[in-house]
Design a protein around this motif. Structure first.
Motif, PDB file in Angstrom:
ATOM      1  N   GLU A 365      58.218  40.040  39.386  1.00 39.52           N
ATOM      2  CA  GLU A 365      58.063  39.900  40.831  1.00 39.52           C
ATOM      3  C   GLU A 365      56.816  39.098  41.191  1.00 39.52           C
ATOM      4  N   TYR A 366      55.857  38.984  40.239  1.00 38.84           N
ATOM      5  CA  TYR A 366      54.653  38.210  40.511  1.00 38.84           C
ATOM      6  C   TYR A 366      54.829  36.727  40.166  1.00 38.84           C
ATOM      7  N   LEU A 367      55.789  36.403  39.306  1.00 35.31           N
ATOM      8  CA  LEU A 367      55.927  35.037  38.827  1.00 35.31           C
ATOM      9  C   LEU A 367      56.265  34.067  39.950  1.00 35.31           C
ATOM     10  N   ASP A 368      57.113  34.489  40.891  1.00 28.00           N
ATOM     11  CA  ASP A 368      57.451  33.614  42.009  1.00 28.00           C
ATOM     12  C   ASP A 368      56.215  33.282  42.834  1.00 28.00           C
ATOM     13  N   ASP A 369      55.325  34.240  42.993  1.00 24.54           N
ATOM     14  CA  ASP A 369      54.085  33.990  43.730  1.00 24.54           C
ATOM     15  C   ASP A 369      53.263  32.910  43.032  1.00 24.54           C
ATOM     16  N   GLU A 370      53.205  32.989  41.702  1.00 22.25           N
ATOM     17  CA  GLU A 370      52.408  32.011  40.958  1.00 22.25           C
ATOM     18  C   GLU A 370      53.009  30.621  41.077  1.00 22.25           C
ATOM     19  N   VAL A 371      54.315  30.550  41.015  1.00 25.30           N
ATOM     20  CA  VAL A 371      54.974  29.247  41.146  1.00 25.30           C
ATOM     21  C   VAL A 371      54.675  28.629  42.509  1.00 25.30           C
ATOM     22  N   GLN A 372      54.790  29.425  43.561  1.00 22.50           N
ATOM     23  CA  GLN A 372      54.504  28.912  44.905  1.00 22.50           C
ATOM     24  C   GLN A 372      53.053  28.471  45.022  1.00 22.50           C
ATOM     25  N   TYR A 373      52.149  29.274  44.479  1.00 18.57           N
ATOM     26  CA  TYR A 373      50.730  28.920  44.512  1.00 18.57           C
ATOM     27  C   TYR A 373      50.494  27.591  43.803  1.00 18.57           C
ATOM     28  N   ARG A 525      47.442  34.214  37.529  1.00 17.88           N
ATOM     29  CA  ARG A 525      48.204  35.375  37.074  1.00 17.88           C
ATOM     30  C   ARG A 525      47.265  36.532  36.755  1.00 17.88           C
ATOM     31  N   PHE A 526      46.126  36.211  36.156  1.00 18.37           N
ATOM     32  CA  PHE A 526      45.128  37.241  35.876  1.00 18.37           C
ATOM     33  C   PHE A 526      44.621  37.843  37.177  1.00 18.37           C
ATOM     34  N   TYR A 527      44.498  37.028  38.214  1.00 18.50           N
ATOM     35  CA  TYR A 527      44.088  37.522  39.529  1.00 18.50           C
ATOM     36  C   TYR A 527      45.109  38.534  40.058  1.00 18.50           C
ATOM     37  N   GLN A 528      46.384  38.238  39.873  1.00 15.63           N
ATOM     38  CA  GLN A 528      47.412  39.184  40.307  1.00 15.63           C
ATOM     39  C   GLN A 528      47.291  40.507  39.552  1.00 15.63           C
ATOM     40  N   ILE A 536      45.921  50.458  41.495  1.00 13.96           N
ATOM     41  CA  ILE A 536      46.005  51.638  40.647  1.00 13.96           C
ATOM     42  C   ILE A 536      44.740  52.485  40.785  1.00 13.96           C
ATOM     43  N   LYS A 537      43.603  51.826  40.906  1.00 10.29           N
ATOM     44  CA  LYS A 537      42.327  52.532  40.938  1.00 10.29           C
ATOM     45  C   LYS A 537      41.953  53.057  42.318  1.00 10.29           C
ATOM     46  N   ARG A 538      42.750  52.784  43.330  1.00 10.95           N
ATOM     47  CA  ARG A 538      42.518  53.313  44.670  1.00 10.95           C
ATOM     48  C   ARG A 538      41.192  52.875  45.252  1.00 10.95           C
ATOM     49  N   ARG A 539      40.759  51.668  44.994  1.00  6.49           N
ATOM     50  CA  ARG A 539      39.496  51.199  45.552  1.00  6.49           C
ATOM     51  C   ARG A 539      39.752  50.517  46.878  1.00  6.49           C
ATOM     52  N   THR A 540      39.278  51.094  47.978  1.00  8.41           N
ATOM     53  CA  THR A 540      39.372  50.521  49.319  1.00  8.41           C
ATOM     54  C   THR A 540      40.218  49.274  49.371  1.00  8.41           C
ATOM     55  N   ILE A 541      41.509  49.480  49.348  1.00  6.79           N
ATOM     56  CA  ILE A 541      42.428  48.379  49.123  1.00  6.79           C
ATOM     57  C   ILE A 541      42.409  47.370  50.251  1.00  6.79           C
ATOM     58  N   GLN A 542      41.999  47.781  51.443  1.00  7.41           N
ATOM     59  CA  GLN A 542      42.030  46.826  52.539  1.00  7.41           C
ATOM     60  C   GLN A 542      41.056  45.676  52.319  1.00  7.41           C
ATOM     61  N   TYR A 543      40.109  45.845  51.385  1.00  4.76           N
ATOM     62  CA  TYR A 543      39.157  44.773  51.129  1.00  4.76           C
ATOM     63  C   TYR A 543      39.627  43.818  50.044  1.00  4.76           C
ATOM     64  N   VAL A 544      40.716  44.141  49.371  1.00  2.00           N
ATOM     65  CA  VAL A 544      41.200  43.290  48.290  1.00  2.00           C
ATOM     66  C   VAL A 544      41.927  42.091  48.874  1.00  2.00           C
ATOM     67  N   ALA A 545      41.414  40.907  48.632  1.00  2.00           N
ATOM     68  CA  ALA A 545      42.025  39.696  49.177  1.00  2.00           C
ATOM     69  C   ALA A 545      43.238  39.312  48.350  1.00  2.00           C
ATOM     70  N   ALA A 546      44.189  38.684  48.979  1.00  2.00           N
ATOM     71  CA  ALA A 546      45.353  38.132  48.288  1.00  2.00           C
ATOM     72  C   ALA A 546      45.572  36.723  48.823  1.00  2.00           C
ATOM     73  N   PRO A 547      46.157  35.834  48.033  1.00  4.38           N
ATOM     74  CA  PRO A 547      46.279  34.455  48.479  1.00  4.38           C
ATOM     75  C   PRO A 547      47.227  34.275  49.659  1.00  4.38           C
ATOM     76  N   ARG A 548      48.176  35.231  49.831  1.00  4.61           N
ATOM     77  CA  ARG A 548      49.093  35.119  50.967  1.00  4.61           C
ATOM     78  C   ARG A 548      49.380  36.500  51.507  1.00  4.61           C
ATOM     79  N   ALA A 549      49.796  36.554  52.742  1.00  4.94           N
ATOM     80  CA  ALA A 549      49.970  37.840  53.423  1.00  4.94           C
ATOM     81  C   ALA A 549      51.036  38.700  52.754  1.00  4.94           C
ATOM     82  N   ASP A 550      52.122  38.067  52.217  1.00  7.94           N
ATOM     83  CA  ASP A 550      53.191  38.877  51.630  1.00  7.94           C
ATOM     84  C   ASP A 550      52.727  39.585  50.355  1.00  7.94           C
ATOM     85  N   VAL A 551      51.848  38.920  49.575  1.00  7.37           N
ATOM     86  CA  VAL A 551      51.311  39.564  48.375  1.00  7.37           C
ATOM     87  C   VAL A 551      50.413  40.728  48.772  1.00  7.37           C
TER      88      VAL A 551
END
Length: 721
Positions: A365-373, A525-528, A536-551
């Motif tokens: 499910e992450y591979l499509d994100d990498e291709v688009q990126y 991919r390592f970033y993903q 998994i670690k439950r660290r204030t997830i709202q601060y974790v940036a992602a390259p796109r809103a859907d991710v």
């Protein structure tokens, strides 16, 4: 004076009011006659020396085999300096008459008494009088330091005075090695001589930042008291001592009950440890700092109260702190990826491998994100290659390139650029082209330095570098400080808040080289994978940036499944009471240890969390008197559930961890303290002791591999061993 053989060739300089009109008897202290020396020291009232302090006999007229060290002020002033010494001297309580043959050699016949006699004497050349003695005050005689610290330093100096170098005579050093054994009187002298700090007063803290990504560290060497190590100062809680021929420094914190000093001061516990390399100038004693090497904390060998720092370098090139030299930042690659793995990664790498396996099971499910990126990146860099930039006119640069660059950066990095801001930051097209070439092709410096020193600032430089770097290594350098801290936490890499951001980003970069499974991954991919770990670690997830809103949305949805909070609706049908069934429940994870596809985590059961709260009567199980409040959609007090044995270890047990016996009720404060605060061990110990029998009854006494689930194993699971 230079020779202390009378006043035929010179007169004493200084010496206070007495020497303005008189000449002290000390001028003959090194005038020997037939190898015999008759020294004099002004001994105060009645010209009496307290020899009992030297020999222990209050009735003695003299003390034998005494080491007498002569000190004097320099003509320019500024403290007492050793000028020479008598070995195996005889010190008299009362003044003695100088023998006739010695009197014949004296230039001043009125100087006819002495109180110290010796035959083994030594006088330093004036240029070698560099050892300053502190602590004598206004006294003419000092009978020695009862603690032995200054005595030891003086004896060491006398035994090897030729190799002694005073920091006041050093000037600016270009290189320093541990084997140089240079002694500095003050920490500010270290900084002036080695790092050009231009300081005139001592530091108030144990560390200083020289600007190369390291620290300068001034620990106190421990003392030996009653055969045991003790803190080198009453102001510190640590016992710092060497092991393995100075290759390791052990920093051991005092335990409760161990007093720092006789005033009854107890140590305070803290986690504040910095993982940067430290140029270490150990305080060996009073006014004695010496460079012993550059050390780095080894987390694999350290624990909360017992830190191990290992020497990684035995010298420092100090020339980079001179005017005209560019600062070279400490790069982790200098000590190699293998050393990084040894210092920062669990030796067995077991937990990391388990997370990688879980990520790969859901990797599709992450591979499509990498291709688009990658398509976005390639499309832009092919259109605006270095050749295209070199041929681009100002109009195209302003109206096409700048807005498209802003769009790409906003899309890939969730940035907020516009055309105007881009043009303001990167200047004209020819300037940008030259800077980009320097950024990409400067092979003499590391990526760290190229990004850190870019004229665009590290964040924009990293983003631009990432676009044009085919391997994408720089992607990790585009991450904000909060995100990097979350990722480092998720990977088990501990770092102090003061560590340079680019250094923290570098830790992520080197972590990916610690397992061959992920060597061929792109950095994106390592970033993903890092995002997956953070969820998994439950660290204030709202601060974790992602390259796109859907991710980002998907990661947030995953994190919600990990949320321990019980909703008010879940409590609507809560039972009035609940007791354990004391029978093991089957694990939801199959023998293959594969995680269920839907959600990347072990399924949780709301009813079991509710049952746990009911059994605790909605109180905090650390202390039922801890304050709480009423839930918004329920009349029940608010507490949170917590799985005592973390669910991430579910694959290691035959029976499920999502059972009431393993779920505790906690107030928000205690819950957060267990995850992020100091003193988590104490809370876990209380909970484990109270739940141990119930856990064992639920089939959680041992892991599948037969490891007993005791408290030490629990601490290991929390990374607190």
């Amino acid at each position: 004076m230079n020779d202390y053989q009378g006043i035929d060739s010179e007169r004493p300089q200084g010496g206070g009011k007495y020497n303005r009109n008189n000449i002290g008897h000390e001028v003959h202290n090194y005038l020997g006659v037939n190898g015999k020396y008759y020294g004099f020291v002004e001994s105060g009232v009645n010209n009496t020396i307290h020899v009992e302090k030297l020999c222990g006999d209050t009735n003695a007229d003299y003390a034998e085999n005494v080491l007498v060290v002569w000190v004097a002020r320099k003509p320019s002033g500024g403290g007492q300096f050793i000028v020479g010494w008598y070995k195996n001297a005889t010190v008299y309580r009362e003044l003695q008459d100088v023998p006739a043959e010695a009197m014949e050699a004296r230039s001043l016949k009125s100087h006819s008494v002495y109180n110290i006699y010796a035959e083994d004497v030594f006088l330093l050349d004036p240029k070698d009088r560099l050892f300053q003695v502190e602590g004598m005050g206004q006294n003419n005689i000092w009978y020695g330091d009862k603690s032995g610290e200054l005595n030891d330093r003086v004896r060491e100096y006398i035994s090897d005075y030729k190799s002694y170098v005073s920091s006041s005579e050093i000037g600016k050093l270009r290189y320093i090695k541990a084997s140089d054994n240079i002694s500095f009187s003050y920490n500010f002298e270290v900084l002036n001589a080695c790092f050009g700090a231009d300081m005139h007063a001592s530091l108030q803290h144990a560390t200083w930042e020289p600007g190369d990504g390291c620290l300068v560290w001034f620990p106190h060497l421990a003392k030996i008291e009653n055969g045991r190590y003790a803190p080198g100062s009453s102001e510190v809680n640590w016992k710092n001592y060497f092991e393995d021929d100075n290759k390791d420094i052990i920093i051991q914190m005092l335990y409760p009950g161990e007093m720092v000093n006789t005033n009854g001061k107890e140590p305070s516990l803290h986690y504040g440890v910095d993982i940067r390399p430290s140029h270490t100038f150990m305080k060996m004693g009073e006014r004695d700092f010496r460079y012993v090497g550059t050390y780095m904390l080894d987390y694999n060998s350290s624990s909360l109260r017992y830190h191990v720092s290992r020497r990684i370098k035995e010298g420092i090139d100090l020339s980079i702190w001179e005017s005209g030299h560019d600062m070279k930042y400490f790069d982790m690659s200098q000590i190699g990826k293998d050393v990084f793995k040894s210092f920062y990664i669990d030796k067995d790498y077991k937990q990391q491998k388990a997370y990688i396996t879980r990520f790969l099971e859901n990797d599709k499910e992450y591979l499509d994100d990498e291709v688009q990126y990658d398509n976005i990146r390639k499309t832009f860099t092919e259109k605006y290659s270095l050749i295209a930039l070199s041929r681009m006119g100002a109009e195209q640069y302003e109206n096409s390139f700048a807005p498209e660059l802003a769009d790409v950066l906003n899309s890939l990095f969730e940035a907020s650029y516009n055309k105007g801001l881009i043009l303001e930051k990167i200047g004209q097209v020819n300037e940008f082209g030259r800077a980009l070439v320097d950024l990409l092709h400067d092979t003499d410096t590391s990526i760290n330095d190229r990004i850190r020193n870019s004229i665009y600032g590290s964040e924009l430089a990293a983003q631009i570098y990432t676009l044009y770097d085919k391997d994408g290594y720089a992607y990790l350098y585009t991450l904000s400080g909060r995100v990097v801290e979350n990722f480092n936490y998720a990977l088990g890499i501990k770092s102090d808040e003061s560590v340079d951001l680019v250094a923290k980003q570098s830790y992520l970069y080197f972590w990916r080289y610690c397992d061959e499974t992920i060597l061929d991954w792109s950095v994106y991919r390592f970033y993903q994978f890092l995002c997956f770990m953070a969820s998994i670690k439950r660290r204030t997830i709202q601060y974790v940036a992602a390259p796109r809103a859907d991710v980002k949305k998907r990661i947030e949805e995953e994190s919600k499944k990990l949320d321990d909070e019980v909703c008010g609706s879940d409590l609507a049908e809560a039972p009035k009471s609940f007791e354990y069934s004391s029978s093991p429940r089957a694990s939801e994870i199959k023998a293959s240890a594969k995680v269920p596809k839907e959600g990347n985590i072990v399924p949780r059961h709301a009813d079991r969390k509710v049952n746990a709260l009911v059994r605790a009567e909605y109180h905090c199980e650390i202390d039922k008197n801890h304050p709480t409040f009423k839930r918004r959609n329920s009349d029940k007090d608010y507490t949170e559930t917590h799985h005592l044995i973390p669910l991430e270890f579910s694959s290691e047990f035959e029976y499920t961890l999502d059972t009431e016996e393993n779920i505790v009720s906690l107030c928000s404060n205690c819950h957060n303290q267990i995850h992020y605060g100091e003193g988590a061990e104490k809370l876990l110990k209380q909970l484990f002791d109270e739940r141990k029998d119930a856990l064992y009854a639920a089939g959680l006494e041992k892991t599948i591999k037969g490891v007993t689930m005791d408290f030490q194993q629990l601490l290991h699971m929390y990374g607190l061993d």
